[in-house]
Motif scaffolding. Structure first.
Motif, PDB file in Angstrom:
ATOM      1  N   ALA A 130       0.824  -1.203   0.000  1.00 17.60           N
ATOM      2  CA  ALA A 130       0.000   0.000   0.000  1.00 17.60           C
ATOM      3  C   ALA A 130       0.861   1.257   0.000  1.00 17.60           C
ATOM      4  O   ALA A 130       0.558   2.236  -0.697  1.00 17.60           O
ATOM      5  N   LEU A 131       1.938   1.251   0.782  1.00 15.56           N
ATOM      6  CA  LEU A 131       2.826   2.415   0.808  1.00 15.56           C
ATOM      7  C   LEU A 131       3.571   2.565  -0.516  1.00 15.56           C
ATOM      8  O   LEU A 131       3.785   3.683  -0.998  1.00 15.56           O
ATOM      9  N   GLY A 132       3.972   1.448  -1.111  1.00 15.31           N
ATOM     10  CA  GLY A 132       4.606   1.513  -2.419  1.00 15.31           C
ATOM     11  C   GLY A 132       3.644   2.031  -3.480  1.00 15.31           C
ATOM     12  O   GLY A 132       4.015   2.847  -4.331  1.00 15.31           O
ATOM     13  N   TYR A 133       2.401   1.568  -3.406  1.00 21.03           N
ATOM     14  CA  TYR A 133       1.370   2.030  -4.337  1.00 21.03           C
ATOM     15  C   TYR A 133       1.176   3.540  -4.202  1.00 21.03           C
ATOM     16  O   TYR A 133       1.096   4.262  -5.201  1.00 21.03           O
ATOM     17  N   ALA A 134       1.102   4.005  -2.961  1.00 23.27           N
ATOM     18  CA  ALA A 134       0.914   5.444  -2.740  1.00 23.27           C
ATOM     19  C   ALA A 134       2.082   6.239  -3.279  1.00 23.27           C
ATOM     20  O   ALA A 134       1.905   7.294  -3.898  1.00 23.27           O
ATOM     21  N   THR A 135       3.273   5.751  -3.051  1.00 29.39           N
ATOM     22  CA  THR A 135       4.466   6.458  -3.507  1.00 29.39           C
ATOM     23  C   THR A 135       4.477   6.607  -5.023  1.00 29.39           C
ATOM     24  O   THR A 135       4.833   7.668  -5.558  1.00 29.39           O
ATOM     25  N   TYR A 136       4.054   5.574  -5.710  1.00 30.73           N
ATOM     26  CA  TYR A 136       4.135   5.589  -7.171  1.00 30.73           C
ATOM     27  C   TYR A 136       2.901   6.206  -7.836  1.00 30.73           C
ATOM     28  O   TYR A 136       3.011   6.916  -8.837  1.00 30.73           O
ATOM     29  N   HIS A 137       1.709   5.957  -7.293  1.00 27.93           N
ATOM     30  CA  HIS A 137       0.475   6.319  -8.006  1.00 27.93           C
ATOM     31  C   HIS A 137      -0.281   7.521  -7.451  1.00 27.93           C
ATOM     32  O   HIS A 137      -1.111   8.099  -8.171  1.00 27.93           O
ATOM     33  N   LEU A 138      -0.076   7.882  -6.203  1.00 25.90           N
ATOM     34  CA  LEU A 138      -0.925   8.914  -5.594  1.00 25.90           C
ATOM     35  C   LEU A 138      -0.976  10.214  -6.395  1.00 25.90           C
ATOM     36  O   LEU A 138      -2.064  10.745  -6.633  1.00 25.90           O
ATOM     37  N   PRO A 362      17.773   6.274 -14.974  1.00 32.17           N
ATOM     38  CA  PRO A 362      16.952   6.597 -13.801  1.00 32.17           C
ATOM     39  C   PRO A 362      15.501   6.817 -14.219  1.00 32.17           C
ATOM     40  O   PRO A 362      15.204   6.964 -15.408  1.00 32.17           O
ATOM     41  N   GLY A 363      14.628   6.822 -13.232  1.00 36.43           N
ATOM     42  CA  GLY A 363      13.226   7.130 -13.506  1.00 36.43           C
ATOM     43  C   GLY A 363      12.276   5.969 -13.368  1.00 36.43           C
ATOM     44  O   GLY A 363      11.071   6.137 -13.565  1.00 36.43           O
ATOM     45  N   GLU A 364      12.781   4.782 -12.998  1.00 37.56           N
ATOM     46  CA  GLU A 364      11.897   3.622 -12.886  1.00 37.56           C
ATOM     47  C   GLU A 364      10.802   3.835 -11.848  1.00 37.56           C
ATOM     48  O   GLU A 364       9.697   3.310 -11.985  1.00 37.56           O
ATOM     49  N   PHE A 365      11.091   4.620 -10.816  1.00 34.71           N
ATOM     50  CA  PHE A 365      10.139   4.801  -9.719  1.00 34.71           C
ATOM     51  C   PHE A 365       9.547   6.210  -9.695  1.00 34.71           C
ATOM     52  O   PHE A 365       9.028   6.657  -8.675  1.00 34.71           O
ATOM     53  N   VAL A 366       9.640   6.881 -10.828  1.00 34.41           N
ATOM     54  CA  VAL A 366       9.030   8.194 -11.006  1.00 34.41           C
ATOM     55  C   VAL A 366       7.819   8.029 -11.916  1.00 34.41           C
ATOM     56  O   VAL A 366       7.915   7.433 -12.990  1.00 34.41           O
TER      57      VAL A 366
END
Length: 492
Positions: A130-138, A362-366
């Motif tokens: 859930a925290l990973g989802y929020a970090t990426y999609h919120l 870079p940018g995989e998690f942006v």
């Protein structure tokens, strides 16, 4: 127990006289309850009384009429929400949450979620996911909901008192977007349905909303809440109520949102149909999904199954049915594109701390792209623009096979931005009758056809003298727009 009826009566008496002060009302209620109890009662009754709480603790009537266009165009996720999410990350993993084992776990959660969406796997959310989802999609989901609501706001269909059901509310992107989209003087009774660990993140994020955004989280499934999955006793919601009771108590909704959740439901058609049964007669079901092929086309399949001539449910936007009693049968991969957001600091930290092989970019998690498929459905038959095709003036796309190599007139909805990549401009279009994909291909722009390029996503255009060709490679029809073709904007 406080006499609620007396509180309501006094509030109604004072509403057109002066601001409603809980201290004053307490004096006129039997037992002289504490003003704090009166204030909380007024908060609970505010939606039905059409009252908003002011900063000084008094109440005043909500202005009548719909909200005006808020000119929604966020450049970034607001700082208050970014800080709130980082507070959760720091509280869970410490100040260096983005580094070491915790950072690796979050990055792995993001990778797993992206893979599950790509391959249509079942998606499960524990707290780390859930925290990973929020970090990426919120951020992107926060922006998306406002762009979709624009279609309703332009016709004055969002009242200043709004009862909202957010099905599969996740970590709060749609909730926060709805909150910021509406004016400060609106009053919202917001209900979230979210069974997973994402509800804990949502609960924290909702703490940042205003006092006139009253929220309830129902920690149950959409099927249980809407009654498509029978059971003798429900799981408790956030306030301990049984699911069926909580759903009944919530009443009818003005707006029901399915934000990036339809692909996760076992029977999305049944759930959306049940949601329509809980909708006010002049309400809207709003669904949106990521722009990737599987989820976008899946959303369109649900739309077409629910909105049929037999059900009377109309597609309000964007895929207008321009021919009466028609239902399209093409692929339906259509999505809108809005301006990118600024990179939020939490995404930058997670991405910069990632281990990379030589040559890895870079940018995989942006994730700052705002690209989304959406549908707005209404039970009252209302459509964003009341435009219909006429056989006397144009040909339905369902008949394109008989018009190959002919020049025809078409009435079309523009359903993409330029897909060409720099060659002849290419736009997906539809009229609600098409059985395969149709594209307008502009081989020569003139002053008489440039409305095609300038028209927004979802606009209706009239194409005069377009050349119909069959594209065997794409198994689609290309309608050539050249210097013999006129394109007029019919409805923006």
């Amino acid at each position: 127990m406080i006499d609620r009826e007396a509180v309501r009566d006094n509030a109604n008496y004072l509403r057109n006289v002066r601001p409603i002060d809980p201290d004053e009302i307490a004096e006129y209620v039997e037992g002289t309850p504490h003003p704090a109890v009166v204030r909380e009662t007024l908060r609970e009754e505010a939606f039905d009384l059409r009252l908003r709480e002011r900063d000084d603790g008094t109440f005043e009537p909500v202005e009548t009429g719909p909200i005006p266009d808020p000119s929604w165009s966020p450049a970034a996720l607001p700082d208050a929400y970014s800080f709130a999410l980082e507070d959760l990350l720091v509280g869970e993993f410490g100040a260096n949450w983005h580094r070491g084992e915790s950072g690796d776990r979050l990055r792995e959660a993001v990778r797993r979620l992206k893979t599950d969406y790509l391959y249509e796997n079942d998606v499960a959310y524990d707290r780390v996911a859930a925290l990973g989802y929020a970090t990426y999609h919120l951020p992107a989901y926060y922006a998306t909901v406002g762009y979709v609501l624009d279609d309703l706001a332009e016709n004055g269909l969002l009242d200043r008192t709004l009862r909202v059901l957010d099905v599969g509310a996740g970590v709060g992107g749609p909730a926060l977007g709805i909150h910021d989209y509406l004016l400060d003087d609106a009053v919202v009774d917001y209900h979230a349905v979210e069974p997973s660990a994402a509800a804990d993140v949502l609960d924290h994020m909702l703490d940042k909303t205003g006092r006139n955004f009253r929220s309830t989280i129902h920690r149950t499934t959409a099927e249980e809440f809407l009654g498509t999955e029978g059971k003798a006793a429900g799981t408790g919601d956030a306030d301990g109520a049984v699911d069926g009771e909580a759903a009944a108590d919530a009443g009818e909704f003005d707006l029901i949102v399915f934000g990036n959740v339809l692909s996760e439901l076992d029977d999305p058609v049944a759930v959306v149909e049940a949601a329509l049964d809980r909708l006010a007669a002049d309400g809207s079901v709003v669904a949106f999904a990521p722009a990737d092929r599987n989820t976008a086309m899946g959303l369109r399949e649900v739309e077409r199954a629910v909105a049929t001539p037999e059900t009377g449910v109309s597609v309000y936007a964007p895929t207008l049915r321009l021919w009466p009693d028609s239902v399209p049968a093409d692929g339906g991969w259509s999505f809108d594109v809005a301006p990118d957001l600024d990179v939020p600091p939490f995404q930058r930290r997670l991405d910069e701390a990632a281990s990379r092989e030589a040559g890895d970019e870079p940018g995989e998690f942006v994730n700052t792209d705002v690209q989304f498929a959406y549908a707005i459905l209404r039970p009252d038959g209302r459509r964003r623009v009341d435009v219909r095709a006429s056989a006397e003036r144009c040909a339905p796309m369902a008949d394109s096979e008989s018009h190959v190599t002919d020049r025809v007139n078409l009435l079309a909805v523009k359903l993409s931005h330029d897909l060409s990549g720099g060659d002849n401009a290419l736009y997906l279009v539809g009229d609600g009758s098409q059985t395969v994909d149709h594209y307008l291909v502009c081989t020569r722009e003139t002053t008489l056809n440039r409305d095609l390029r300038e028209a927004d996503y979802g606009a209706v255009v009239f194409v005069e003298n377009g050349l119909v060709l069959w594209n065997d490679d794409e198994e689609a029809y290309n309608v050539v727009v050249d210097d013999e073709t006129v394109v007029d904007l019919v409805a923006p």
